[in-house]
Scaffold this motif. Structure first.
Motif, PDB file in Angstrom:
ATOM      1  N   ASN A  66       0.386  36.243  86.630  1.00  0.00           N
ATOM      2  CA  ASN A  66       1.007  37.423  85.681  1.00  0.00           C
ATOM      3  C   ASN A  66       2.394  37.330  85.308  1.00  0.00           C
ATOM      4  O   ASN A  66       3.244  37.105  85.980  1.00  0.00           O
ATOM      5  N   PRO A  67       2.289  37.415  83.759  1.00  0.00           N
ATOM      6  CA  PRO A  67       3.646  36.894  83.157  1.00  0.00           C
ATOM      7  C   PRO A  67       4.559  37.752  83.508  1.00  0.00           C
ATOM      8  O   PRO A  67       4.540  38.990  83.606  1.00  0.00           O
ATOM      9  N   ILE A  68       5.936  37.123  83.597  1.00  0.00           N
ATOM     10  CA  ILE A  68       7.057  37.858  83.679  1.00  0.00           C
ATOM     11  C   ILE A  68       7.761  37.872  82.519  1.00  0.00           C
ATOM     12  O   ILE A  68       8.302  36.846  81.727  1.00  0.00           O
ATOM     13  N   THR A  69       8.117  39.135  81.635  1.00  0.00           N
ATOM     14  CA  THR A  69       8.843  39.156  80.592  1.00  0.00           C
ATOM     15  C   THR A  69      10.395  39.456  80.759  1.00  0.00           C
ATOM     16  O   THR A  69      10.673  40.341  81.506  1.00  0.00           O
ATOM     17  N   ALA A  70      11.118  38.685  79.954  1.00  0.00           N
ATOM     18  CA  ALA A  70      12.346  38.700  80.192  1.00  0.00           C
ATOM     19  C   ALA A  70      13.076  40.029  79.407  1.00  0.00           C
ATOM     20  O   ALA A  70      12.411  40.437  78.571  1.00  0.00           O
ATOM     21  N   ALA A  71      14.049  40.723  79.898  1.00  0.00           N
ATOM     22  CA  ALA A  71      14.734  41.697  79.215  1.00  0.00           C
ATOM     23  C   ALA A  71      15.465  41.561  77.918  1.00  0.00           C
ATOM     24  O   ALA A  71      16.074  40.374  77.938  1.00  0.00           O
ATOM     25  N   GLY A  72      15.284  42.259  77.051  1.00  0.00           N
ATOM     26  CA  GLY A  72      16.199  41.989  75.829  1.00  0.00           C
ATOM     27  C   GLY A  72      15.361  40.856  74.945  1.00  0.00           C
ATOM     28  O   GLY A  72      14.353  40.321  75.274  1.00  0.00           O
ATOM     29  N   ARG A  73      15.997  41.187  73.430  1.00  0.00           N
ATOM     30  CA  ARG A  73      15.260  40.151  72.448  1.00  0.00           C
ATOM     31  C   ARG A  73      16.411  39.120  72.223  1.00  0.00           C
ATOM     32  O   ARG A  73      17.575  39.488  72.224  1.00  0.00           O
ATOM     33  N   VAL A  74      16.046  37.930  71.850  1.00  0.00           N
ATOM     34  CA  VAL A  74      16.954  36.989  71.340  1.00  0.00           C
ATOM     35  C   VAL A  74      16.702  36.645  69.702  1.00  0.00           C
ATOM     36  O   VAL A  74      15.730  36.661  69.235  1.00  0.00           O
ATOM     37  N   ARG A  75      18.087  36.885  69.144  1.00  0.00           N
ATOM     38  CA  ARG A  75      17.930  36.823  67.765  1.00  0.00           C
ATOM     39  C   ARG A  75      17.978  35.184  67.273  1.00  0.00           C
ATOM     40  O   ARG A  75      18.707  34.459  67.862  1.00  0.00           O
ATOM     41  N   ILE A  76      16.976  34.901  66.412  1.00  0.00           N
ATOM     42  CA  ILE A  76      16.848  33.443  65.949  1.00  0.00           C
ATOM     43  C   ILE A  76      17.111  33.520  64.425  1.00  0.00           C
ATOM     44  O   ILE A  76      16.592  34.486  63.530  1.00  0.00           O
ATOM     45  N   GLN A  77      18.007  33.011  63.857  1.00  0.00           N
ATOM     46  CA  GLN A  77      18.309  33.273  62.489  1.00  0.00           C
ATOM     47  C   GLN A  77      18.661  31.715  61.677  1.00  0.00           C
ATOM     48  O   GLN A  77      19.517  30.887  62.313  1.00  0.00           O
ATOM     49  N   VAL A  78      18.064  31.513  60.756  1.00  0.00           N
ATOM     50  CA  VAL A  78      18.176  30.014  60.197  1.00  0.00           C
ATOM     51  C   VAL A  78      18.638  30.535  58.381  1.00  0.00           C
ATOM     52  O   VAL A  78      18.133  31.355  58.035  1.00  0.00           O
ATOM     53  N   LEU A  79      19.472  29.542  57.932  1.00  0.00           N
ATOM     54  CA  LEU A  79      20.059  29.922  56.633  1.00  0.00           C
ATOM     55  C   LEU A  79      19.897  28.520  55.768  1.00  0.00           C
ATOM     56  O   LEU A  79      20.333  27.336  56.519  1.00  0.00           O
ATOM     57  N   ILE A  80      19.311  28.446  54.907  1.00  0.00           N
ATOM     58  CA  ILE A  80      19.546  27.345  53.960  1.00  0.00           C
ATOM     59  C   ILE A  80      19.982  27.699  52.548  1.00  0.00           C
ATOM     60  O   ILE A  80      19.325  28.483  51.613  1.00  0.00           O
ATOM     61  N   ARG A  81      21.041  26.773  52.008  1.00  0.00           N
ATOM     62  CA  ARG A  81      21.338  27.230  50.531  1.00  0.00           C
ATOM     63  C   ARG A  81      21.524  25.985  49.852  1.00  0.00           C
ATOM     64  O   ARG A  81      21.926  24.880  50.321  1.00  0.00           O
ATOM     65  N   ALA A  82      21.067  25.940  48.690  1.00  0.00           N
ATOM     66  CA  ALA A  82      21.191  24.632  47.663  1.00  0.00           C
ATOM     67  C   ALA A  82      21.019  25.070  46.327  1.00  0.00           C
ATOM     68  O   ALA A  82      20.845  26.469  45.940  1.00  0.00           O
ATOM     69  N   SER A  83      20.956  24.311  45.471  1.00  0.00           N
ATOM     70  CA  SER A  83      21.057  24.505  44.021  1.00  0.00           C
ATOM     71  C   SER A  83      19.815  24.756  43.757  1.00  0.00           C
ATOM     72  O   SER A  83      18.667  24.312  44.041  1.00  0.00           O
ATOM     73  N   ALA A  84      19.619  25.673  42.538  1.00  0.00           N
ATOM     74  CA  ALA A  84      18.190  26.097  41.933  1.00  0.00           C
ATOM     75  C   ALA A  84      17.749  24.609  41.523  1.00  0.00           C
ATOM     76  O   ALA A  84      16.390  24.333  41.576  1.00  0.00           O
ATOM     77  N   ALA A  85      18.397  23.753  41.176  1.00  0.00           N
ATOM     78  CA  ALA A  85      17.988  22.447  40.416  1.00  0.00           C
ATOM     79  C   ALA A  85      17.400  21.550  41.352  1.00  0.00           C
ATOM     80  O   ALA A  85      16.752  20.648  41.110  1.00  0.00           O
ATOM     81  N   ASN A  86      18.007  21.687  42.703  1.00  0.00           N
ATOM     82  CA  ASN A  86      17.738  20.471  43.737  1.00  0.00           C
ATOM     83  C   ASN A  86      17.355  21.448  44.906  1.00  0.00           C
ATOM     84  O   ASN A  86      18.026  21.289  45.769  1.00  0.00           O
ATOM     85  N   PRO A  87      16.053  22.137  45.125  1.00  0.00           N
ATOM     86  CA  PRO A  87      15.851  22.997  46.127  1.00  0.00           C
ATOM     87  C   PRO A  87      15.736  22.050  47.307  1.00  0.00           C
ATOM     88  O   PRO A  87      15.071  21.033  47.282  1.00  0.00           O
ATOM     89  N   LEU A  88      15.978  22.579  48.591  1.00  0.00           N
ATOM     90  CA  LEU A  88      15.769  21.967  49.791  1.00  0.00           C
ATOM     91  C   LEU A  88      14.888  22.607  50.740  1.00  0.00           C
ATOM     92  O   LEU A  88      14.599  23.923  50.510  1.00  0.00           O
ATOM     93  N   THR A  89      14.287  21.768  51.450  1.00  0.00           N
ATOM     94  CA  THR A  89      13.341  22.513  52.689  1.00  0.00           C
ATOM     95  C   THR A  89      14.079  21.984  53.963  1.00  0.00           C
ATOM     96  O   THR A  89      14.396  21.172  54.281  1.00  0.00           O
TER      97      THR A  89
END
Lengths: 178, 202
Positions: A66-89
């Motif tokens: 029977n799974p045990i669920t941890a209290a609370g949620r963890v925020r996962i956030q990623v950001l990526i910025r580059a020029s429109a001419a040279n987009p990145l992944t």
């Protein structure tokens, strides 16, 4: 009618507030392009410490599947910025092999593999999954220029009849552009 | 008024920091030419409590009675007498042991004050006359019974060095090596007839 004016205004305000709150939880943000590429990752709610997710198995339920669920949620956030001419992944991976959950009792050699732990995404932008005891487990990829945010709730599968103790370990999320 | 606001904000921040479960993040960045890489860690902790569960015979609080009835013709002729009773019948009982708290030691004691089973008339039969066997002696050995009690057995852990999870059965037989005065020896918690097994972790 004057008697109905105030409640109507209040209802409207509440509705607007609710909508605003919902909008505040939007998970994908389009960002301005940036000449110099930049990435950022954040795991947890705020501050600079490492977030800890804790599970406590009741004595009568050890290894009963029977799974045990941890209290609370963890925020996962990623950001990526580059020029429109040279987009990145950007590619988000996680290492759940290098630092397994080990019994903190010095006399113990027992450990729990991270594959016992899975997560459920609130929104699905950074999708639900389970750790696979790999150094380089793929999670998701995104193109510039955006910020993605999700909230993960973690669960311990509780399939192991394992010795008593406190088990500690950590995973490492890596957000990278090749 | 400004000081009041400052005080409120400071108090709120302190309270938030002190709250159990407050989650603080690790955030990192990288910029410039590719390749770029940023990492953030997430700690996990799992708390597994120690547990010891032990059952001999029926569960749900029932104490089983194992009985031996040698016939008049074979009294003391060294012919082993099978028991009756026990949750598995035939003098056989279920033994269930689960623990994650280290090497388990099983110790029997009895309520005969070291005298063995008596018939209420001053005669006794030693616990040495009751033989024990296990359905798997290597896995879950049954301790030898004695008048004084205290002879132990130690089932090897089934996983690592601290986890034991076993279900076997123990069977009791009357050795029938001697002729004793007639009577009923032992009984339900009387005349030295009750054996109590204790399983203990370090």
């Amino acid at each position: 009618m004057p008697g109905h004016t105030l409640p109507t205004v209040l209802k409207s305000l509440l509705l607007v507030c609710a909508l605003w709150c919902a909008m505040a939880d939007a998970v994908v943000f389009n960002l301005n392009n940036r000449a110099t590429p930049r990435i950022n990752i954040r795991v947890g709610a705020a501050g600079s410490n490492i977030t800890e997710v804790a599970f406590t198995v009741p004595a009568g339920q050890i290894g009963d599947n029977n799974p045990i669920t941890a209290a609370g949620r963890v925020r996962i956030q990623v950001l990526i910025r580059a020029s429109a001419a040279n987009p990145l992944t950007g590619f988000l991976t996680v290492d759940s092999l290098s630092n397994p959950l080990e019994n903190t009792d010095p006399g113990s050699t027992s450990s729990i593999p991270f594959s016992e732990i899975s997560w459920t995404a609130r929104d699905g932008d950074i999708p639900s999954g389970a750790f696979q005891d790999e150094i380089d487990q793929d999670i998701v990829s995104f193109q510039s220029s955006q910020r993605y945010r999700d909230f993960h709730t973690f669960s311990y599968a509780n399939t192991l009849e394992i010795e008593s103790g406190t088990y500690e370990g950590h995973v490492i999320y890596t957000w990278a552009v090749p | 008024m400004k000081n009041i606001y400052k005080q409120i904000v400071t108090t709120a921040l302190l309270a938030a920091t002190a709250m159990p479960g407050t989650l603080l993040a690790e955030a990192t960045s990288d910029d410039g030419a590719t390749p770029l890489s940023a990492a953030a860690r997430l700690d996990f902790q799992i708390n597994i409590p120690g547990i010891l569960r032990f059952r001999v015979g029926s569960d749900a609080g029932t104490i089983d009675l194992v009985q031996f009835t040698p016939t008049a013709a074979n009294l003391g002729d060294d012919t082993d007498i099978d028991g009756t009773g026990g949750d598995l019948t035939g003098g056989e009982v279920t033994v269930d042991l689960f623990s994650n708290a280290g090497q388990i030691t099983i110790t029997p004691t009895n309520n005969s004050s070291g005298a063995g089973l008596d018939n209420g008339l001053g005669d006794t039969i030693s616990y040495d006359e009751i033989l024990t066997s296990s359905s798997d002696a290597a896995v879950l050995p049954v301790p030898v019974l004695s008048d004084a009690g205290g002879t132990t057995s130690q089932p090897p852990p089934t996983s690592g060095s601290r986890v034991t999870n076993l279900t076997e059965s123990w069977t009791y037989t009357y050795d029938n090596t001697d002729v004793y005065p007639e009577g009923t020896y032992g009984g339900v918690n009387t005349q030295g007839g009750r054996v109590t097994y204790t399983a203990a972790s370090p």
